[in-house]
Write a protein that holds these residues in place. Structure first.
Motif, PDB file in Angstrom:
ATOM      1  N   HIS A 202      -0.591  19.193   5.121  1.00  0.00           N
ATOM      2  CA  HIS A 202      -2.017  19.316   5.418  1.00  0.00           C
ATOM      3  C   HIS A 202      -2.566  20.624   4.887  1.00  0.00           C
TER       4      HIS A 202
ATOM      5  N   ASP B   5      -0.062   9.612   8.350  1.00  0.00           N
ATOM      6  CA  ASP B   5      -1.527   9.639   8.384  1.00  0.00           C
ATOM      7  C   ASP B   5      -2.134   8.341   7.869  1.00  0.00           C
ATOM      8  N   LEU B   6      -1.714   7.917   6.692  1.00  0.00           N
ATOM      9  CA  LEU B   6      -2.327   6.711   6.130  1.00  0.00           C
ATOM     10  C   LEU B   6      -1.815   5.457   6.837  1.00  0.00           C
TER      11      LEU B   6
ATOM     12  N   LEU C 207     -11.644   1.178  -2.365  1.00  0.00           N
ATOM     13  CA  LEU C 207     -11.775   1.702  -1.006  1.00  0.00           C
ATOM     14  C   LEU C 207     -12.749   0.814  -0.246  1.00  0.00           C
ATOM     15  N   ALA C 208     -12.175   0.040   0.609  1.00  0.00           N
ATOM     16  CA  ALA C 208     -13.013  -0.949   1.295  1.00  0.00           C
ATOM     17  C   ALA C 208     -13.766  -0.321   2.464  1.00  0.00           C
TER      18      ALA C 208
ATOM     19  N   GLU D 101      -0.282   5.543   9.721  1.00  0.00           N
ATOM     20  CA  GLU D 101      -0.402   5.846  11.147  1.00  0.00           C
ATOM     21  C   GLU D 101       0.848   5.494  11.935  1.00  0.00           C
TER      22      GLU D 101
ATOM     23  N   ARG E 212     -19.295  10.259   0.930  1.00  0.00           N
ATOM     24  CA  ARG E 212     -18.056  10.111   1.705  1.00  0.00           C
ATOM     25  C   ARG E 212     -16.944   9.528   0.815  1.00  0.00           C
TER      26      ARG E 212
ATOM     27  N   LEU F 244      -9.166  16.897   8.552  1.00  0.00           N
ATOM     28  CA  LEU F 244      -8.354  16.358   7.457  1.00  0.00           C
ATOM     29  C   LEU F 244      -7.579  15.123   7.924  1.00  0.00           C
ATOM     30  N   ALA F 245      -7.015  15.227   9.132  1.00  0.00           N
ATOM     31  CA  ALA F 245      -6.262  14.085   9.654  1.00  0.00           C
ATOM     32  C   ALA F 245      -7.172  12.875   9.787  1.00  0.00           C
ATOM     33  N   GLY F 246      -8.402  13.145  10.247  1.00  0.00           N
ATOM     34  CA  GLY F 246      -9.362  12.039  10.380  1.00  0.00           C
ATOM     35  C   GLY F 246      -9.674  11.427   9.022  1.00  0.00           C
ATOM     36  N   ALA F 247      -9.863  12.318   8.035  1.00  0.00           N
ATOM     37  CA  ALA F 247     -10.172  11.815   6.698  1.00  0.00           C
ATOM     38  C   ALA F 247      -9.015  11.010   6.138  1.00  0.00           C
ATOM     39  N   LEU F 248      -7.824  11.502   6.409  1.00  0.00           N
ATOM     40  CA  LEU F 248      -6.639  10.780   5.891  1.00  0.00           C
ATOM     41  C   LEU F 248      -6.498   9.409   6.553  1.00  0.00           C
ATOM     42  N   SER F 249      -6.687   9.358   7.847  1.00  0.00           N
ATOM     43  CA  SER F 249      -6.541   8.043   8.498  1.00  0.00           C
ATOM     44  C   SER F 249      -7.676   7.112   8.062  1.00  0.00           C
ATOM     45  N   GLU F 250      -8.861   7.703   7.782  1.00  0.00           N
ATOM     46  CA  GLU F 250      -9.951   6.860   7.264  1.00  0.00           C
ATOM     47  C   GLU F 250      -9.592   6.321   5.879  1.00  0.00           C
ATOM     48  N   LEU F 251      -8.961   7.213   5.081  1.00  0.00           N
ATOM     49  CA  LEU F 251      -8.519   6.782   3.754  1.00  0.00           C
ATOM     50  C   LEU F 251      -7.536   5.624   3.870  1.00  0.00           C
ATOM     51  N   GLY F 252      -6.634   5.758   4.844  1.00  0.00           N
ATOM     52  CA  GLY F 252      -5.653   4.683   5.049  1.00  0.00           C
ATOM     53  C   GLY F 252      -6.302   3.399   5.521  1.00  0.00           C
ATOM     54  N   ARG F 253      -7.271   3.539   6.398  1.00  0.00           N
ATOM     55  CA  ARG F 253      -7.930   2.331   6.935  1.00  0.00           C
ATOM     56  C   ARG F 253      -8.760   1.642   5.859  1.00  0.00           C
ATOM     57  N   ARG F 254      -9.374   2.438   5.001  1.00  0.00           N
ATOM     58  CA  ARG F 254     -10.233   1.846   3.965  1.00  0.00           C
ATOM     59  C   ARG F 254      -9.427   1.198   2.837  1.00  0.00           C
ATOM     60  N   ASP F 255      -8.190   1.623   2.734  1.00  0.00           N
ATOM     61  CA  ASP F 255      -7.354   1.052   1.666  1.00  0.00           C
ATOM     62  C   ASP F 255      -6.915  -0.348   2.097  1.00  0.00           C
ATOM     63  N   GLN F 256      -7.523  -1.329   1.534  1.00  0.00           N
ATOM     64  CA  GLN F 256      -7.242  -2.709   1.927  1.00  0.00           C
ATOM     65  C   GLN F 256      -6.523  -3.485   0.830  1.00  0.00           C
ATOM     66  N   ARG F 257      -5.871  -2.774  -0.066  1.00  0.00           N
ATOM     67  CA  ARG F 257      -5.179  -3.478  -1.152  1.00  0.00           C
ATOM     68  C   ARG F 257      -4.032  -4.312  -0.573  1.00  0.00           C
TER      69      ARG F 257
ATOM     70  N   LEU G 153      -9.762  13.455  -1.953  1.00  0.00           N
ATOM     71  CA  LEU G 153      -8.612  13.595  -1.051  1.00  0.00           C
ATOM     72  C   LEU G 153      -7.411  12.818  -1.588  1.00  0.00           C
TER      73      LEU G 153
ATOM     74  N   ARG H 159       0.838  -1.209   0.000  1.00  0.00           N
ATOM     75  CA  ARG H 159       0.000   0.000   0.000  1.00  0.00           C
ATOM     76  C   ARG H 159       0.869   1.254   0.000  1.00  0.00           C
TER      77      ARG H 159
ATOM     78  N   LEU I 106     -13.365  11.089  -0.227  1.00  0.00           N
ATOM     79  CA  LEU I 106     -12.086  10.394  -0.039  1.00  0.00           C
ATOM     80  C   LEU I 106     -11.327  10.263  -1.354  1.00  0.00           C
TER      81      LEU I 106
END
Lengths: 231, 253
Positions: free
Chosen positions: A215, A187-188, A145-146, A190, A161, B17-30, A168, A77, A165
């Motif tokens: 940011h 961020d991604l 995007l899962a 973490e 949403r 934005l940070a929340g959105a970015l971490s959500e983007l990271g969490r949703r990326d399941q590739r 973004l 990723r 994303l």
């Protein structure tokens, strides 16, 4: 078939002697070029990593598989989020683990976690690819995007949403390299600043300032996009 | 907290934005395709087999640095040997094989039947110009052997310049003298008629047959012609016929 955008990668700071040099708008970027990695950045490896590394050095296949299972997806990723196409990302993951199996002594538990070591190798390979001339790589929108499948009640909310994303991720793809890698790692993925600083071989303060600036840039781009849509 | 107080509006946006970015990271399941893992496992097994098969080799692996040093030493050795060898072949000789001084005859060009005796005009090697010795093979060849050699190898080998010059002299009836420089071109040579005693001939490296030696003991001198090279040293000799001392005296020389 997801839409494919093409963008240019900016010079990865701190590792490629770009003709443009450090960016004028980033006063800390210059400092980070020659900044040594703090000795305090050495993060303790996760429990069991030392043992895993020892078993890997002894040639135990199970240890290799365990390490692969734990780290292959984040590495993949990371490559994709940095703009590598699918094939290149697979090749990158492969190369990172080949490097690990060829010279397992390259990972020194006293100098950081296994994850930071693997990400460091991956980032180095990515920079190599950039140097070799693959400055233009295709950015594939994350069409996968899962998440939880939307319930009938919040379908529209979920769709909007996802659109946000996707916007973004597009804005992220347009960021210069040095900002993008910080956002991707902190961020991604973490990761804590210390670990990101260890991977990018710069100071923790540089990571914090780059992230803040990234940011800001993202917000500006998103706002510009919104204004464009409204107008 | 401090940041929030200083930039309240920005802080809210940044958090979102940070929340959105971490959500983007969490949703990326590739994830990496499974074949990458399988390929890696194959390579891992091959590598382990190779390591087990060559444990000794890995333990005593060649250090490239030492290999480079060894190669450099070898090159130096070869270069030194070649240098020594070339000097021993073409280097300056100051003495003959039996330790005696090298006979060198210097004759003033244009003089007629100048008698040359032992110690008369012959110079020892210490006072003479450095002489470049002929190649051993060419130096020891007599005229007959030279001709035979030329006949045998005609068209098969490239004859060196020294041997070619010697062969040209032999064909014209000259006897090449040892210790001369056979590399000098023949066109610059001059022919000087001389009278030589047996001792002087011996000093030139020309050994007489037993019959002639007996005649020489009676004080015979020999009419000959010396071919003087561009370096003013005798290169070859050509005999006319032996003359007795009395004959010479009759001629008033």
């Amino acid at each position: 078939m997801p839409p494919t955008l093409v963008f240019k990668l900016a010079s990865p700071s701190g590792c490629v002697p770009d003709s443009a040099g450090p960016r004028a708008d980033d006063p800390q970027a210059e400092a980070s070029h020659s900044a040594p990695v703090d000795s305090s950045l050495a993060q303790a490896p996760a429990p069991g990593e030392v043992e895993l590394a020892t078993r890997l050095r002894q040639g135990e296949e199970a240890a290799f598989t365990e390490i692969y299972r734990a780290h292959h997806a984040p590495l993949y990723r990371f490559a994709l989020q940095m703009g590598a196409p699918n094939g290149l990302a697979e090749e990158l993951v492969h190369d990172v683990f080949v490097e690990l199996m060829r010279s397992p002594q390259g990972f020194r538990p006293g100098r950081g976690s296994l994850r930071s070591y693997l990400f460091g190798v991956a980032r180095h390979r990515l920079v190599d690819q950039w140097r070799r001339g693959r400055r233009e790589v295709s950015w594939e929108e994350p069409g996968t995007l899962a998440g939880e499948p939307p319930s009938p009640d919040n379908v529209s909310e979920e769709l909007s949403r996802r659109q946000e994303l996707a916007q973004l991720s597009r804005a992220l793809a347009a960021l210069p390299w040095e900002y993008r890698e910080v956002v991707v790692l902190c961020d991604l993925q973490e990761m804590p600043y210390q670990e990101a600083a260890r991977i990018l071989r710069c100071r923790t303060g540089t990571i914090a300032s780059r992230r803040h600036r990234a940011h800001k840039l993202l917000q500006e781009r998103l706002q510009r996009n919104r204004r464009g849509k409204e107008s | 907290m401090k940041f929030e107080k200083r930039f309240p509006s920005e802080h809210g946006e940044e958090t979102g934005l940070a929340g959105a970015l971490s959500e983007l990271g969490r949703r990326d399941q590739r994830s990496t395709p499974e074949q990458v893992h399988l390929r890696l496992l194959d390579e891992f097994r091959e590598m382990q087999e190779a390591r087990q098969g060559s444990t000794v080799f890995h333990a005593r692996r060649w250090n490239p640095r030492w290999a480079g040093v060894a190669a450099a030493l070898l090159l130096c050795g070869v270069a030194g040997w070649l240098l020594f060898h070339s000097q021993s072949n073409t280097g300056v000789r100051t003495a003959s094989a039996d330790g005696q001084s090298i006979p060198a005859v210097q004759v003033a060009a244009g003089s007629e039947h100048m008698p040359i005796g032992e110690g008369h005009t012959a110079r020892t090697a210490q006072t003479a110009k450095p002489l470049i010795a002929a190649r051993p093979a060419a130096r020891n060849l007599t005229g007959h052997r030279l001709q035979k050699l030329a006949k045998t190898h005609r068209g098969h080998v490239t004859v060196p310049a020294a041997l070619r010059n010697s062969l040209a002299l032999v064909r014209k009836g000259w006897i090449p003298l040892p210790y001369s420089n056979p590399m000098l071109p023949l066109k610059d040579a001059a022919v000087v008629p001389v009278q030589l005693s047996a001792t002087a001939l011996g000093a030139l490296g020309v050994h007489l047959s037993p019959g002639m030696t007996a005649a020489s003991q009676r004080g015979a001198v020999y009419n000959a012609e010396l071919l003087i090279g561009a370096d003013n040293f005798a290169r070859a000799i050509h005999f006319d016929s032996p003359k007795s001392d009395s004959h010479t005296q009759e001629q008033g020389l």
